[in-house]
Scaffold this motif. Structure first.
Motif, PDB file in Angstrom:
ATOM      1  N   GLY A  15       0.810  -1.207   0.000  1.00 26.25           N
ATOM      2  CA  GLY A  15       0.000   0.000   0.000  1.00 26.25           C
ATOM      3  C   GLY A  15       0.847   1.263   0.000  1.00 26.25           C
ATOM      4  N   ARG A  16       1.927   1.247   0.775  1.00 24.37           N
ATOM      5  CA  ARG A  16       2.813   2.417   0.803  1.00 24.37           C
ATOM      6  C   ARG A  16       3.505   2.605  -0.548  1.00 24.37           C
ATOM      7  NH1 ARG A  16       3.739   0.491   6.179  1.00 24.37           N
ATOM      8  NH2 ARG A  16       5.566  -0.693   5.502  1.00 24.37           N
ATOM      9  N   MET A  17       3.952   1.498  -1.142  1.00 21.54           N
ATOM     10  CA  MET A  17       4.580   1.602  -2.458  1.00 21.54           C
ATOM     11  C   MET A  17       3.609   2.166  -3.482  1.00 21.54           C
ATOM     12  SD  MET A  17       7.032  -1.740  -3.004  1.00 21.54           S
ATOM     13  CE  MET A  17       5.910  -2.972  -2.353  1.00 21.54           C
ATOM     14  N   ARG A  25       3.005   5.874  -3.203  1.00 21.38           N
ATOM     15  CA  ARG A  25       4.149   6.677  -3.641  1.00 21.38           C
ATOM     16  C   ARG A  25       4.501   6.457  -5.110  1.00 21.38           C
ATOM     17  NH1 ARG A  25       7.542   4.800   1.726  1.00 21.38           N
ATOM     18  NH2 ARG A  25       6.353   6.026   3.246  1.00 21.38           N
ATOM     19  N   GLY A  26       3.696   5.649  -5.798  1.00 14.81           N
ATOM     20  CA  GLY A  26       3.953   5.386  -7.204  1.00 14.81           C
ATOM     21  C   GLY A  26       5.189   4.547  -7.443  1.00 14.81           C
ATOM     22  N   ARG A  27       5.501   3.660  -6.505  1.00 16.15           N
ATOM     23  CA  ARG A  27       6.736   2.887  -6.603  1.00 16.15           C
ATOM     24  C   ARG A  27       6.503   1.398  -6.874  1.00 16.15           C
ATOM     25  NH1 ARG A  27      10.194   5.617  -1.583  1.00 16.15           N
ATOM     26  NH2 ARG A  27      10.351   7.707  -2.527  1.00 16.15           N
ATOM     27  N   GLY A  34      -2.591   2.876  -9.313  1.00 19.69           N
ATOM     28  CA  GLY A  34      -1.772   2.217 -10.328  1.00 19.69           C
ATOM     29  C   GLY A  34      -2.243   0.811 -10.606  1.00 19.69           C
ATOM     30  N   ILE A  35      -2.362   0.007  -9.582  1.00 17.91           N
ATOM     31  CA  ILE A  35      -2.819  -1.373  -9.742  1.00 17.91           C
ATOM     32  C   ILE A  35      -4.258  -1.393 -10.233  1.00 17.91           C
ATOM     33  CG2 ILE A  35      -3.372  -3.489  -8.488  1.00 17.91           C
ATOM     34  CD1 ILE A  35      -0.883  -2.916  -6.750  1.00 17.91           C
ATOM     35  N   ARG A  36      -5.093  -0.489  -9.727  1.00 20.44           N
ATOM     36  CA  ARG A  36      -6.504  -0.498 -10.136  1.00 20.44           C
ATOM     37  C   ARG A  36      -6.659  -0.281 -11.638  1.00 20.44           C
ATOM     38  NH1 ARG A  36      -9.906   4.448  -7.694  1.00 20.44           N
ATOM     39  NH2 ARG A  36      -9.025   3.629  -5.744  1.00 20.44           N
ATOM     40  N   ASP A  37      -5.830   0.560 -12.219  1.00 21.47           N
ATOM     41  CA  ASP A  37      -5.926   0.812 -13.658  1.00 21.47           C
ATOM     42  C   ASP A  37      -5.628  -0.453 -14.457  1.00 21.47           C
ATOM     43  OD1 ASP A  37      -6.492   3.516 -13.162  1.00 21.47           O
ATOM     44  OD2 ASP A  37      -4.362   4.024 -13.126  1.00 21.47           O
TER      45      ASP A  37
END
Length: 267
Positions: A89-91, A94-96, A135-138
């Motif tokens: 979740g933290r990654m 932060r877009g990482r 990011g993952i949702r897309d």
């Protein structure tokens, strides 16, 4: 009339969990099953889904935490095991997240689901709600729109008044915060979602008392998650809760409980 979808998560987590879930579905206690196609026992356990009533929806429980992935993920799972939910979740925030690796793994889990059942999932969600992460949702929405355009996506948001009317509102609000905008994003690619969502608790409380509260203030399509099971597996923090949930669900008439809350429950 609003309808209840009572969805058991974590099919294929272990044989005992899979057998319990399939048994509950066969006797009309649940009407949706979310499957962990990442698990080594998935192909064998999928045979337990044969012959279930037609109204039981079978979906894909995308898994990007804790388990061994199907694909090589040198950045996201450098030791061969996916990260826990909080680091992931933290990654994501932060877009990482290595989104190329996540995309390949999500596609592989879709492949494993279709290979076992010969059809796309009826719905798609995520273990520990990873499908809603930035990011993952897309990726999840794009893959679902391509591979299962008739599927619906689990939306973990709800009206504030509804969440406050149920136990563990803080957990529900946290899930809703992480899922904000998901319904709109799903609609943009032609995918439906549930209208309301419940089932949050600490896995320690009395499930017999808590469950009726999950049916309060439903939306048009009210999704309630549950996690019944049997047996044990190393590292499973909710083993005892799985057994308690299974026992409670076996002993209830879910259709009658749903009707009291003004919900239709196909069984």
């Amino acid at each position: 009339m609003p309808r209840l979808i009572l969805c058991s998560d974590d099919f294929a987590f272990s044989r005992g969990v899979s057998e319990t879930i399939a048994g509950l579905a066969s006797t009309g206690k649940i009407n949706a099953i979310s499957c962990m196609a990442v698990m080594p026992g998935w192909a064998a356990d999928s045979a337990l889904l044969d012959g279930l009533p037609d109204h039981v929806q079978i979906g894909l429980h995308l898994t990007l935490t804790d388990e061994v992935p199907l694909t090589w993920m040198p950045r996201l799972a450098p030791a061969g095991r996916l990260p826990a939910i909080n680091p992931l979740g933290r990654m994501a925030a932060r877009g990482r997240v290595a989104l190329d690796e996540a995309a390949a793994e999500i596609a592989a889990q879709f492949d494993a689901f279709v290979a076992a059942l010969g059809r796309p999932p009826a719905f798609v969600d995520g273990h520990q709600h990873v499908h809603a992460l930035p990011g993952i949702r897309d990726i999840v929405l794009a893959e679902t729109a391509l591979r299962a355009p008739k599927a619906w996506i689990r939306n973990c948001t709800d009206r504030l008044t509804a969440m406050l009317a149920r136990p563990f509102a803080g957990k529900a609000i946290g899930s809703a915060w992480h899922s904000r905008g998901l319904r709109r994003a799903a609609a943009a690619v032609g995918l439906a979602t549930n209208d309301s969502f419940a089932g949050h608790y600490d896995f320690a409380g009395d499930y017999r008392v808590l469950f009726p509260c999950f049916l309060r203030k439903p939306g048009g399509t009210h999704l309630v998650m549950c996690h019944p099971g049997a047996g044990s597996r190393p590292g499973d923090a909710i083993t005892a809760a799985r057994s308690r949930e299974a026992e409670a669900l076996r002993n209830w008439s879910i259709a009658d409980m749903a009707a009291i809350g003004g919900l239709a429950f196909p069984a």
